[in-house]
Design a protein around this motif. Structure first.
Motif, PDB file in Angstrom:
ATOM      1  N   ASP A 102      25.848 -31.499 -41.654  1.00  0.00           N
ATOM      2  CA  ASP A 102      26.066 -31.961 -40.279  1.00  0.00           C
ATOM      3  C   ASP A 102      24.806 -32.586 -39.694  1.00  0.00           C
ATOM      4  OD1 ASP A 102      28.598 -31.026 -40.498  1.00  0.00           O
ATOM      5  OD2 ASP A 102      28.400 -29.415 -39.005  1.00  0.00           O
ATOM      6  N   ASP A 104      23.852 -32.270 -36.545  1.00  0.00           N
ATOM      7  CA  ASP A 104      23.420 -31.615 -35.308  1.00  0.00           C
ATOM      8  C   ASP A 104      22.355 -30.544 -35.520  1.00  0.00           C
ATOM      9  OD1 ASP A 104      24.901 -29.747 -36.579  1.00  0.00           O
ATOM     10  OD2 ASP A 104      26.498 -29.620 -35.090  1.00  0.00           O
ATOM     11  N   GLN A 106      22.700 -27.838 -37.244  1.00  0.00           N
ATOM     12  CA  GLN A 106      23.261 -26.501 -37.486  1.00  0.00           C
ATOM     13  C   GLN A 106      23.201 -26.128 -38.966  1.00  0.00           C
ATOM     14  OE1 GLN A 106      27.082 -26.695 -34.931  1.00  0.00           O
ATOM     15  NE2 GLN A 106      26.016 -24.791 -34.406  1.00  0.00           N
ATOM     16  N   ARG A 208      22.712 -26.017 -32.143  1.00  0.00           N
ATOM     17  CA  ARG A 208      22.652 -27.485 -32.165  1.00  0.00           C
ATOM     18  C   ARG A 208      21.311 -27.966 -31.623  1.00  0.00           C
ATOM     19  NH1 ARG A 208      25.891 -31.512 -31.462  1.00  0.00           N
ATOM     20  NH2 ARG A 208      27.815 -31.448 -32.662  1.00  0.00           N
TER      21      ARG A 208
HETATM   22 MG    MG Z   1      27.990 -28.423 -35.278  1.00  0.00          MG
END
Ligand code: MG
Ligand code: UDP
Length: 323
Positions: A102, A104, A106, A208
């Protein structure tokens, strides 16, 4: 099986990153990612797939591309969804191994060295990062995930508890996935389905870097219905069994009705009749609904439309339109 990998320097690792409205955090993420990969023993390339962001995600990726020659990008014409973005990345990635993660933050880049070490060992073609805990999620999110995972296990036979899309795939797995002709995709389930040797590595989901999760309940429900119906025909079997139970119940009621008629009992059983009509009326609707979902899948598959359309590419630091 090839258990003796070639020399590390000759091997390329691709990182595929779907990104939707991640402008605020994307530069910091790329920075962390490049820092984690810089000291790694493999050559690397990064593919950021901008899934039709409405913010400045693409502009920021292009700015970063000038600084990092290993950074490439694809920009969709509109939001086609994370699954389509992952597929686009897999099609473009040239690595001997491809990691999907991802945008973000994470999925911590620090985990990459461990994942690559397992892959280099040659004992597994898939390295799946599993979520150690879901404490960062609200209780509703955790409950949703639990229901979804139970349904997937029961209906599709795929154990996805704590699974995430953060996974490393050997080239053989990527090539196998790219051969799947289907349009409706569920990356996590498909990799499990391939059956290649898998090792798990656990990670704690980081907060995030910026922004909020892009998923809303409607999208999650759609993903769950798609994931289950794309992998299993069991719901159809369930309707059939429900129909059988209905027939048995109807036969019992018939006997009761005949008995009442024969023994001249006044109109009775109105309540039970209403309940039965309501129950089987809604069961019929549900059944038609389930059939409808499968029909819609066939409809979508048979149209054969592309899974995504590319507006722009960023390759080797220079922007270009699709060919
Ligand atoms: Mg996420
Ligand atoms: N994402 C995407 N297309 C979408 C929604 C999300 O490419 O339509 C990306 C998003 O930018 C992120 C990843 O998929 O990199 C996971 O999304 P998000 O963080 O919203 O989901 P969660 O972490 O809650 O599963």
């Amino acid at each position: 099986m090839n258990l003796q990998p070639a020399s590390a320097k000759s091997r390329l690792v691709s990182i595929v990153v779907p990104a939707f409205n991640e402008a605020e955090g994307i530069a910091a993420f790329i920075e962390r990612l490049v820092a984690a990969l810089r000291d790694c023993e493999f050559e690397f390339e990064i593919w950021i797939v901008d899934d039709g962001s409405k913010d400045d995600t693409w502009a920021r990726v292009c700015v970063e591309g000038v600084r990092h020659p290993q950074l490439h990008g694809l920009r969709f014409t509109r939001n086609f969804g994370k699954e389509a973005a992952i597929l686009a990345g897999l099609r473009h990635a040239r690595g001997d191994a491809v990691v999907v993660m991802d945008a973000d933050g994470q999925h911590p880049p620090a985990l990459l060295s461990g994942m690559l070490a397992i892959w280099r060992g040659g004992s597994a073609q898939i390295v799946a990062a599993t979520k150690a805990e879901r404490n960062t999620d609200s209780w509703t999110t955790r409950l949703n995930a639990q229901i979804f995972n139970r349904m997937m296990k029961w209906l599709a036979g795929l154990d996805l508890a704590n699974a995430s899309d953060f996974r490393l795939l050997d080239r053989r797995v990527v090539d196998a996935l790219l051969k799947f002709p289907e349009k409706i995709r569920f990356f996590r389930g498909m990799t499990v389905w391939t059956g290649f040797a898998t090792r798990e590595i656990s990670f704690e989901v980081a907060p995030r870097i910026a922004g909020n999760s892009q998923w809303n309940s409607a999208q999650l429900t759609r993903l769950a219905i798609n994931a289950i119906t794309a992998y299993s025909a069991k719901p159809l079997g369930l309707i059939f069994r429900l129909g059988l139970i209905g027939m048995v119940a109807a036969a019992a009621l018939l006997v009761q009705a005949l008995y009442s008629w024969h023994s001249n009992v006044a109109v009775s059983g109105w309540t039970s009749l209403t309940i039965v009509i309501l129950f089987f009326g809604s069961a019929n609707m549900l059944g038609i609904g389930v059939l409808g979902v499968y029909l819609a899948h066939i409809f979508d598959e048979i149209k054969g439309r592309p899974e995504f359309l590319i507006q722009e590419r960023l390759v080797d630091g220079g922007q270009s339109n699709p060919d």
